[in-house]
Design an enzyme around this catalytic site. Structure first.
Site, PDB file in Angstrom:
ATOM      1  N   ASN A   1       0.812  -1.228   0.000  1.00  0.00           N
ATOM      2  CA  ASN A   1       0.000   0.000   0.000  1.00  0.00           C
ATOM      3  C   ASN A   1       0.842   1.273   0.000  1.00  0.00           C
ATOM      4  OD1 ASN A   1       0.972   0.177   2.575  1.00  0.00           O
ATOM      5  ND2 ASN A   1      -0.983  -0.149   3.613  1.00  0.00           N
ATOM      6  N   LYS A   2       2.135   1.164  -0.274  1.00  0.00           N
ATOM      7  CA  LYS A   2       2.986   2.353  -0.263  1.00  0.00           C
ATOM      8  C   LYS A   2       3.059   3.009  -1.658  1.00  0.00           C
ATOM      9  CE  LYS A   2       3.682   2.172   4.127  1.00  0.00           C
ATOM     10  NZ  LYS A   2       4.211   1.055   4.790  1.00  0.00           N
TER      11      LYS A   2
END
Ligand SMILES: *Cc1c(COP(=O)(O)O)cnc(C)c1O
Length: 378
Positions: A176-177
């Site tokens: 999710n970065k």
């Protein structure tokens, strides 16, 4: 469902993975090295070290800097638990520092100063949401107090200034970065000998790698320090190389979407506070907003979810998590607690368009404008 974050993965990543499989060399080879050099170039650094996660990166940095039992490390509580965990891994004590304000939810310099003791050895800054802490003031604080300055730059890959604050910086490539290798991380360290220690500790403290032994036809190696297995593999590095090519473009999309959010929220949801100001040096990892005190957050979350919009909270304060409460029951960080009570993270990722931002803000405005009989939502 419009997700809070979403990776961008496509044909380039598929082709890169297939090429690794065809090559027959699956870990710590040319692609890992190429990825390290490309990541360093983007950050205008001499070199970088690819690792299995940002958590591993933080652990390796603290370990290589010799931080250990009896030492204290200043950390924010408004962060992911890994920041504080890494301090415990080396046997040191994380000392939680409050944020400056809801407008600037970064570690407070005054609070950090107040919490310094003779045992304080280092400070880990977190660029919350991708918004950079103030480099000059933290550098001068670290200099005056004789502290090692470390960045948890999990939210700020692709910003050349991230990784230039102090001894070393840790980056995350979790799913999710801002860019992803599924799992993965990297370290930027300005000092060559620190880099060499970290590189060696990444792979069991060994003096040579499998690849080097193959190339030199010498089976010899020695172990000179305590090490770990925190290596990155070729598959992840290949995905990382494909992602790196587009990171700057993605961060730019994030910046424009954030600006659009700010304008629309000011116009349609004037009671909602948007932390930080525009412009601010940022990789725009998150879109955090602070709801008015009178609004029950769960009702807003449910209202948005019903309309296909996922939201989340960054973060449940680390000092309030059961494990840390048990360890340090007296932690009291009122500004962090107030922020975490009212914060809501809206969707922000490069697959979104200005139209999706408008949809989110319209739904948020409707949620805030509505009366809130709890039964009606349930
Ligand atoms: C995601 C994150 C980490 C941990 O990253 P991993 O790569 O999952 O280990 C550490 N710190 C912060 C602030 C993060 O957001």
């Amino acid at each position: 469902m419009l997700l809070v974050s979403e990776p961008v993965l496509g044909l380039d990543e598929k082709a890169a993975l297939a090429a690794v499989i065809e090559s027959g060399w699956v870990t710590m080879g040319d692609r890992v090295r190429e990825f390290e050099q490309a990541f360093a170039r983007l950050h205008e650094a001499e070199d970088s070290i690819a690792v299995s996660s940002c958590t591993a990166a933080l652990h390796l940095i603290l370990h290589a800097l010799g931080i250990g039992p009896g030492d204290e490390v200043l950390v924010p509580s408004l962060t992911f638990v890994a920041t504080a965990n890494s301090v415990l891994y080396v046997g040191a004590r994380p000392v939680f520092v409050d944020i400056e304000s809801p407008e600037i939810p970064l570690m407070s310099l005054d609070e950090a100063e107040a919490k310094c003791t003779a045992r304080t050895k280092a400070v880990i800054l977190v660029h919350f949401g991708g918004y950079l802490a103030d480099r000059d003031s933290w550098q001068s604080f670290a200099r005056t107090k004789g502290l090692l300055l470390i960045e948890d730059a999990a939210h700020a890959p692709g910003l050349p200034a991230a990784g230039t604050f102090g001894e070393a910086a840790a980056f995350s490539f979790y799913g999710n970065k801002n860019m992803t290798t599924a799992e993965g991380g990297a370290i930027i360290a300005r000092n060559r000998s620190l880099r060499e220690t970290i590189r060696r500790a990444r792979s069991h403290g060994m003096t040579s790698s499998t690849r080097q032994r193959l190339d030199s036809r010498s089976p010899d190696y020695d172990v000179t320090i305590l090490g770990f297995n925190y290596r990155m593999d070729e598959l992840r590095a290949a995905v990382g190389l494909a992602q790196l090519k587009r990171l700057t473009e993605w961060n730019d999309i994030r910046r424009r979407l954030s600006q659009h959010y700010r304008q629309l929220i000011a116009e349609h949801c004037p009671s909602v506070l948007v932390p930080f100001t525009d412009p601010w040096p940022s990789a725009h990892h998150l879109m955090p907003v602070i709801l008015p005190t009178a609004i029950p957050r769960q009702v807003v979350i449910d209202w948005l979810r019903k309309r296909g919009i996922q939201t989340t909270v960054h973060y449940p304060p680390v000092h309030r998590l059961t494990y840390y409460c048990d360890l340090y029951p007296d932690s009291y960080l009122p500004r962090t607690e107030e922020f975490a009570r009212r914060e809501l993270t809206l969707p922000l990722h490069p697959r979104m368009t200005p139209a999706t931002v408008e949809l989110v803000v319209n739904s948020l405005a409707a949620a805030l404008g509505a009366e809130f009989p709890m039964e009606a939502i349930a």
